[in-house]
Design a protein around this motif. Structure first.
Motif, PDB file in Angstrom:
ATOM      1  N   GLN A  22      51.176  47.333  14.242  1.00  0.00           N
ATOM      2  CA  GLN A  22      51.218  46.330  15.305  1.00  0.00           C
ATOM      3  C   GLN A  22      50.814  44.961  14.781  1.00  0.00           C
ATOM      4  N   ASP A  23      49.736  44.935  14.009  1.00  0.00           N
ATOM      5  CA  ASP A  23      49.251  43.684  13.434  1.00  0.00           C
ATOM      6  C   ASP A  23      50.304  43.068  12.509  1.00  0.00           C
ATOM      7  N   LYS A  24      50.884  43.901  11.665  1.00  0.00           N
ATOM      8  CA  LYS A  24      51.839  43.374  10.686  1.00  0.00           C
ATOM      9  C   LYS A  24      53.144  42.921  11.329  1.00  0.00           C
ATOM     10  N   GLN A  25      53.481  43.496  12.465  1.00  0.00           N
ATOM     11  CA  GLN A  25      54.733  43.106  13.131  1.00  0.00           C
ATOM     12  C   GLN A  25      54.566  41.834  13.961  1.00  0.00           C
ATOM     13  N   TYR A  26      53.376  41.655  14.584  1.00  0.00           N
ATOM     14  CA  TYR A  26      53.250  40.587  15.567  1.00  0.00           C
ATOM     15  C   TYR A  26      52.298  39.455  15.186  1.00  0.00           C
ATOM     16  N   VAL A  27      51.462  39.677  14.186  1.00  0.00           N
ATOM     17  CA  VAL A  27      50.504  38.648  13.776  1.00  0.00           C
ATOM     18  C   VAL A  27      50.950  38.060  12.442  1.00  0.00           C
ATOM     19  N   LEU A  28      50.938  36.726  12.333  1.00  0.00           N
ATOM     20  CA  LEU A  28      51.282  36.098  11.055  1.00  0.00           C
ATOM     21  C   LEU A  28      50.327  36.589   9.971  1.00  0.00           C
ATOM     22  N   GLN A  29      50.866  36.967   8.843  1.00  0.00           N
ATOM     23  CA  GLN A  29      50.083  37.610   7.787  1.00  0.00           C
ATOM     24  C   GLN A  29      49.468  36.577   6.837  1.00  0.00           C
ATOM     25  N   THR A  30      48.485  35.841   7.381  1.00  0.00           N
ATOM     26  CA  THR A  30      47.802  34.816   6.592  1.00  0.00           C
ATOM     27  C   THR A  30      46.489  35.303   5.995  1.00  0.00           C
ATOM     28  N   TYR A  31      46.125  36.561   6.269  1.00  0.00           N
ATOM     29  CA  TYR A  31      44.895  37.133   5.720  1.00  0.00           C
ATOM     30  C   TYR A  31      45.217  38.415   4.962  1.00  0.00           C
ATOM     31  N   ALA A  32      44.497  38.638   3.874  1.00  0.00           N
ATOM     32  CA  ALA A  32      44.597  39.917   3.163  1.00  0.00           C
ATOM     33  C   ALA A  32      43.647  40.885   3.858  1.00  0.00           C
ATOM     34  N   ARG A  33      44.118  41.479   4.949  1.00  0.00           N
ATOM     35  CA  ARG A  33      43.248  42.236   5.842  1.00  0.00           C
ATOM     36  C   ARG A  33      42.843  43.600   5.289  1.00  0.00           C
ATOM     37  N   ASP A  34      41.622  43.982   5.666  1.00  0.00           N
ATOM     38  CA  ASP A  34      41.206  45.375   5.609  1.00  0.00           C
ATOM     39  C   ASP A  34      41.439  45.921   7.025  1.00  0.00           C
ATOM     40  N   PHE A  91      34.478  23.414  -0.595  1.00  0.00           N
ATOM     41  CA  PHE A  91      35.400  23.866   0.449  1.00  0.00           C
ATOM     42  C   PHE A  91      34.998  23.194   1.754  1.00  0.00           C
ATOM     43  N   HIS A  92      35.989  22.551   2.412  1.00  0.00           N
ATOM     44  CA  HIS A  92      35.677  21.804   3.635  1.00  0.00           C
ATOM     45  C   HIS A  92      36.596  22.113   4.810  1.00  0.00           C
ATOM     46  N   GLY A  93      37.521  23.054   4.662  1.00  0.00           N
ATOM     47  CA  GLY A  93      38.346  23.434   5.807  1.00  0.00           C
ATOM     48  C   GLY A  93      39.797  23.641   5.453  1.00  0.00           C
ATOM     49  N   ARG A  94      40.592  23.989   6.497  1.00  0.00           N
ATOM     50  CA  ARG A  94      41.990  24.369   6.302  1.00  0.00           C
ATOM     51  C   ARG A  94      42.995  23.430   6.964  1.00  0.00           C
ATOM     52  N   THR A  95      42.514  22.368   7.604  1.00  0.00           N
ATOM     53  CA  THR A  95      43.459  21.385   8.132  1.00  0.00           C
ATOM     54  C   THR A  95      44.022  20.575   6.960  1.00  0.00           C
ATOM     55  N   ILE A  96      45.062  19.816   7.204  1.00  0.00           N
ATOM     56  CA  ILE A  96      45.680  19.047   6.113  1.00  0.00           C
ATOM     57  C   ILE A  96      44.654  18.123   5.438  1.00  0.00           C
ATOM     58  N   THR A  97      43.851  17.438   6.241  1.00  0.00           N
ATOM     59  CA  THR A  97      42.878  16.511   5.670  1.00  0.00           C
ATOM     60  C   THR A  97      41.739  17.232   4.965  1.00  0.00           C
ATOM     61  N   THR A  98      41.184  18.281   5.607  1.00  0.00           N
ATOM     62  CA  THR A  98      40.048  18.963   4.979  1.00  0.00           C
ATOM     63  C   THR A  98      40.466  19.819   3.788  1.00  0.00           C
ATOM     64  N   VAL A  99      41.700  20.268   3.763  1.00  0.00           N
ATOM     65  CA  VAL A  99      42.228  20.914   2.563  1.00  0.00           C
ATOM     66  C   VAL A  99      42.246  19.914   1.409  1.00  0.00           C
ATOM     67  N   LYS A 100      42.684  18.691   1.708  1.00  0.00           N
ATOM     68  CA  LYS A 100      42.718  17.664   0.668  1.00  0.00           C
ATOM     69  C   LYS A 100      41.310  17.276   0.224  1.00  0.00           C
ATOM     70  N   ALA A 101      40.344  17.339   1.140  1.00  0.00           N
ATOM     71  CA  ALA A 101      38.956  17.042   0.787  1.00  0.00           C
ATOM     72  C   ALA A 101      38.338  18.150  -0.057  1.00  0.00           C
ATOM     73  N   THR A 102      38.891  19.349   0.020  1.00  0.00           N
ATOM     74  CA  THR A 102      38.385  20.497  -0.731  1.00  0.00           C
ATOM     75  C   THR A 102      38.672  20.330  -2.222  1.00  0.00           C
ATOM     76  N   GLY A 103      37.640  20.491  -3.030  1.00  0.00           N
ATOM     77  CA  GLY A 103      37.786  20.254  -4.466  1.00  0.00           C
ATOM     78  C   GLY A 103      38.210  21.474  -5.251  1.00  0.00           C
ATOM     79  N   GLN A 104      39.250  22.154  -4.768  1.00  0.00           N
ATOM     80  CA  GLN A 104      39.813  23.304  -5.479  1.00  0.00           C
ATOM     81  C   GLN A 104      41.331  23.115  -5.537  1.00  0.00           C
ATOM     82  N   GLU A 105      41.852  22.980  -6.730  1.00  0.00           N
ATOM     83  CA  GLU A 105      43.263  22.656  -6.916  1.00  0.00           C
ATOM     84  C   GLU A 105      44.178  23.691  -6.275  1.00  0.00           C
ATOM     85  N   SER A 106      43.730  24.943  -6.228  1.00  0.00           N
ATOM     86  CA  SER A 106      44.568  26.000  -5.655  1.00  0.00           C
ATOM     87  C   SER A 106      44.878  25.769  -4.186  1.00  0.00           C
TER      88      SER A 106
END
Length: 394
Positions: free
Chosen positions: A6-18, A136-151
């Motif tokens: 159910q999760d894999k069919q209906y939820v966007l798979q943005t997490y490596a879930r357990d 690490f400062h967040g996942r929005t476009i701006t806070t992703v850019k503020a995050t000092g991790q190239e990945s």
């Protein structure tokens, strides 16, 4: 259809879930659908500050939900005003507060305050924000850019906002400052970046220098705040006086909330910033209950005892298993064991779940521990007993 299907069919798979299905929690113990218990050394990545099923928090949420859950910020919100006062008084700083829904939103708000400060304070606009590598400062476009991790700066989401740069160390910040620099944004303990604390004297020296140059010091306390490091704020522990502080995670005990604290109370005007849900009745009622619980624990010395006990247990593990870990890292109940390889780290996290223990991954091959601040000694003992069972097999 199973829950996983159910999760894999209906939820966007943005997490490596357990796919362990937790159905109940009591304190720092979780129970899955089969009744198996797990000691929770993760607390929802530092969110469940007063544990699972906390009666005072649950009662506050229920009572508020029976009255008003939400009215817009166009009207005054009594629990919001009360929570703002509590935060300011507990912090010891003379600041005003804007409430948001998350840490990323809080950091967005902090950056907006800094940018307007840079526009209105100086003859020539200042807008650049310096952050640090591994931050690490967040996942929005701006806070992703503020995050000092190239990945995090994948071209999939480009173009990103301009005005951010990353330095390897605190010492490198000084030479990176120019006449367009408005702020330095740091975590006092880099959480996602490996539970790595900075040296207190180094931070104090930086804070003094920035103040002399009228450059803002923004401290991201999304993970370190609300007694996680022993004091109400890590900034209190480091004995510094930041211009802006951001909070989230543990503040609501599981109810989404974020907060921006700033001494520059007059920078933003009506209409400059806002949030539909930020600081509503439900989230701030939860925040008030959380702070009441934790302040009592702090005042009676319980938090200090818990931090010391957890630290001693972690030190014992690090000493006995030098074949697996380089060292222990972190402060308070924001701790980690730096594994000697990514393979060891991954295997420990996987086997811990199978053994009935929830731990987390962080950068630099770190096994991360973020237990609830209300965790008991019995739960700590049981958690480390299970952890030793896991690492004893490696």
């Amino acid at each position: 259809m199973t829950l996983e299907e159910q999760d894999k069919q209906y939820v966007l798979q943005t997490y490596a879930r357990d796919y362990t299905n937790f159905v109940k929690g009591v304190g720092s113990t979780l129970y899955d659908e089969s009744g198996k218990d797990y000691i929770d050394f993760a607390s929802g990545i530092g969110v469940n500050s007063v544990g699972h099923g906390n009666e005072k928090l649950a009662e506050a949420i229920c009572q508020q939900a029976k009255n008003i859950i939400h009215i817009s910020n166009l009207q005054v919100i009594e629990p919001q005003a009360k929570l703002a006062q509590k935060i300011v008084e507990l912090s010891g700083y003379d600041m005003g507060i804007f409430f948001a829904n998350s840490g990323a939103e809080a950091n967005e708000g902090a950056i907006k305050i800094a940018r307007k400060y840079g526009e209105t304070k100086f003859d020539n606009k200042r807008y650049k924000v310096i952050t640090l590598e591994h931050s690490f400062h967040g996942r929005t476009i701006t806070t992703v850019k503020a995050t000092g991790q190239e990945s995090f700066h994948t071209p999939n989401f480009s173009p990103y906002p301009d005005g951010f740069s990353y330095e390897k160390s605190i010492e490198d910040v000084y030479s990176a400052i120019d006449d367009e620099t408005v702020a330095v944004l740091i975590e006092l303990v880099q959480g996602e970046g490996g539970v790595q604390p900075f040296d207190k004297e180094e931070i104090q020296k930086l804070a003094t220098y920035l103040k002399s140059k009228e450059i803002l010091l923004i401290v991201d306390e999304v993970q370190t705040g609300v007694y996680r490091t022993g004091e109400f704020l890590a900034s209190n522990l480091y004995e510094i006086d930041p211009d802006i502080i951001t909070l989230a995670k543990g503040l609501g005990g599981g109810v989404p909330i974020g907060a921006v604290m700033t001494k520059h109370k007059e920078v933003l005007s009506a209409g400059d910033h806002g949030s539909t849900f930020g600081g509503n009745y439900l989230s701030t009622a939860a925040g008030n209950a959380v702070l009441d619980v934790l302040k009592e624990m702090y005042d009676t010395g319980v938090i200090g005892e818990t931090l010391l006990y957890f630290s001693q247990k972690l030190e014992e593990i690090a000493t006995r298993y030098e074949n697996l870990f380089e060292k222990e890292v972190g402060l308070g109940l924001m701790r980690g064991l730096r594994a000697k390889s990514a393979e060891i780290q991954t295997e420990i996290i996987k086997r811990s779940m199978a053994e009935g223990l929830v731990v987390l991954k962080a950068g630099r091959n770190t096994v991360r521990f973020l237990p609830s601040i209300t965790i008991t000694k019995a739960e700590i003992d049981e958690g480390f007993k299970r952890f030793e069972t896991v690492i004893g097999t490696l």
